[in-house]
Design a protein around this motif. Sequence first.
Motif, PDB file in Angstrom:
ATOM      1  N   VAL A  56      12.848  -0.231   0.544  1.00 51.77           N
ATOM      2  CA  VAL A  56      11.584   0.472   0.343  1.00 51.77           C
ATOM      3  C   VAL A  56      10.577   0.047   1.406  1.00 51.77           C
ATOM      4  O   VAL A  56      10.451  -1.139   1.735  1.00 51.77           O
ATOM      5  CB  VAL A  56      11.033   0.184  -1.076  1.00 51.77           C
ATOM      6  N   MET A  57       9.864   1.033   1.961  1.00 52.75           N
ATOM      7  CA  MET A  57       8.738   0.799   2.865  1.00 52.75           C
ATOM      8  C   MET A  57       7.465   1.119   2.073  1.00 52.75           C
ATOM      9  O   MET A  57       7.325   2.215   1.542  1.00 52.75           O
ATOM     10  CB  MET A  57       8.864   1.671   4.108  1.00 52.75           C
ATOM     11  N   MET A  58       6.541   0.171   2.015  1.00 53.52           N
ATOM     12  CA  MET A  58       5.375   0.333   1.147  1.00 53.52           C
ATOM     13  C   MET A  58       4.264  -0.595   1.665  1.00 53.52           C
ATOM     14  O   MET A  58       4.439  -1.813   1.678  1.00 53.52           O
ATOM     15  CB  MET A  58       5.785  -0.019  -0.285  1.00 53.52           C
ATOM     16  N   ASP A  59       3.154  -0.022   2.106  1.00 52.98           N
ATOM     17  CA  ASP A  59       2.124  -0.881   2.709  1.00 52.98           C
ATOM     18  C   ASP A  59       0.730  -0.708   2.106  1.00 52.98           C
ATOM     19  O   ASP A  59      -0.247  -1.226   2.658  1.00 52.98           O
ATOM     20  CB  ASP A  59       2.082  -0.669   4.227  1.00 52.98           C
ATOM     21  N   ARG A  60       0.640  -0.005   0.946  1.00 52.83           N
ATOM     22  CA  ARG A  60      -0.655   0.100   0.280  1.00 52.83           C
ATOM     23  C   ARG A  60      -0.460   0.550  -1.166  1.00 52.83           C
ATOM     24  O   ARG A  60       0.607   1.023  -1.554  1.00 52.83           O
ATOM     25  CB  ARG A  60      -1.591   1.065   1.008  1.00 52.83           C
TER      26      ARG A  60
END
Length: 435
Positions: free
Chosen positions: A164-168
């Motif tokens: 998973v890519m998740m930055d906020r």
Amino acid sequence: MPAHRQAYRCALLHSLGDPAVTGLDGSYQYWPDGLLQVEDGHIVAAGDANEALPYLPPGIEVEALPGRLIMPGFVDTHIHLPQLGMIGAFGEQLLDWLNHYTFPCEARFADPAHAQDVARRFIAELLRNGTSTALVFASVHPASVEAFFEEALRLGLRMLCGKVMMDRNAPPELLDGPDHGYAQSRDLIERWHGRGRLHYAVTPRFAPTSSAEQLEAAGRLLREYPSVYLHTHLSENRQEIDWVRQLFPERAGYLDVYAHHGLLGPRSVLAHGVHLDGHECAQLAAAGAAVAFCPTSNLFLGSGLFNLPQAERHQLKVGLGTDVGAGTSFSILQTLNEAYKVMQLQGASLHPFKSLYLATLGGARALSLDDRIGQLRPGHEADFVVLDLAATPLLEYRLRQCRDITETLFVLMTLGDDRVIERTYAHGNRVHQRG
């Protein structure tokens, strides 16, 4: 005699195409007394037993499986590895459910030992339910992908997965940042994509938890590695859709966010699509992208009813997803049970042969793998399931009342579950045996 030739005699059934395109009669092939021949992980032949037996090379042992039905292994086009420990969590809709249950559960995957334990349990559940291929969300932790792929490689499975890519808009311990998420994903692609029967999927969770910079980084990965997949969520919940409009006011809508960042293509699989309109279906179809239809989770979270007839009108690729843990069962049979009800609530019908297509060949097409899996076709990989038609007393009694394979298939998809799956084979090897 070929060293690894095996033959199985029982009823055989597989899909030839989408009934919405071919019509019902041309959509399937069924042999009440069939013979499936497998050699070195691939299907050599499938057909009528009495026609094939005289031509078998001498010395090949034929295993008779009376009261059984062989079908291609099921294909699950959307499921979450880290949510195994929270399946059946009570009382929320999507966004609150993520905060209260999903994110805390996924945080535990910072521990590689936990990731390995869950990966083994998760894959065992897939196989116990007859699913031989799945497109899988891992967690933000690279160790979750490593654990899943290690177990899938050990068993020789054809599986797809991504970090998973998740930055906020998520807990700090689950954020990776655009550059860090890009670098971790790139390293995993280099290590795992194309190894054995494994594929990597670039996996931004969904637009609300990725900044424009991170979505751009995801698009860059797709350009740099054109054979990888894109796996994310789309238009699952109306509150979610409103949130996307607030976060990306410059874009025309939810789907346009992904299109703008280059995330739509023939290997893009977007889960749910419950609230798509006709224009969005046409845009997805033109891109060659696919939607994962997840009826169980859509009902469980109260998200809405997927409009399958609309998708058919636009010739949009559709696969079936269990979406565990919002989905409440690993069983594709039980998921088809729910899909039938979703269609009924919309005044439509889901024919058993359409269900067969969604569970096997349709899922393979959604994943651009229909040249390898999804049918009992010579040359295809020998991923198949053996169904026990007397798995429960009720099922055995009910199936005795059926007049043809259409009725039998429908009863299996309404009364069947993991108990029906007697064996699961992957690349010709038995990877699950009931009991």
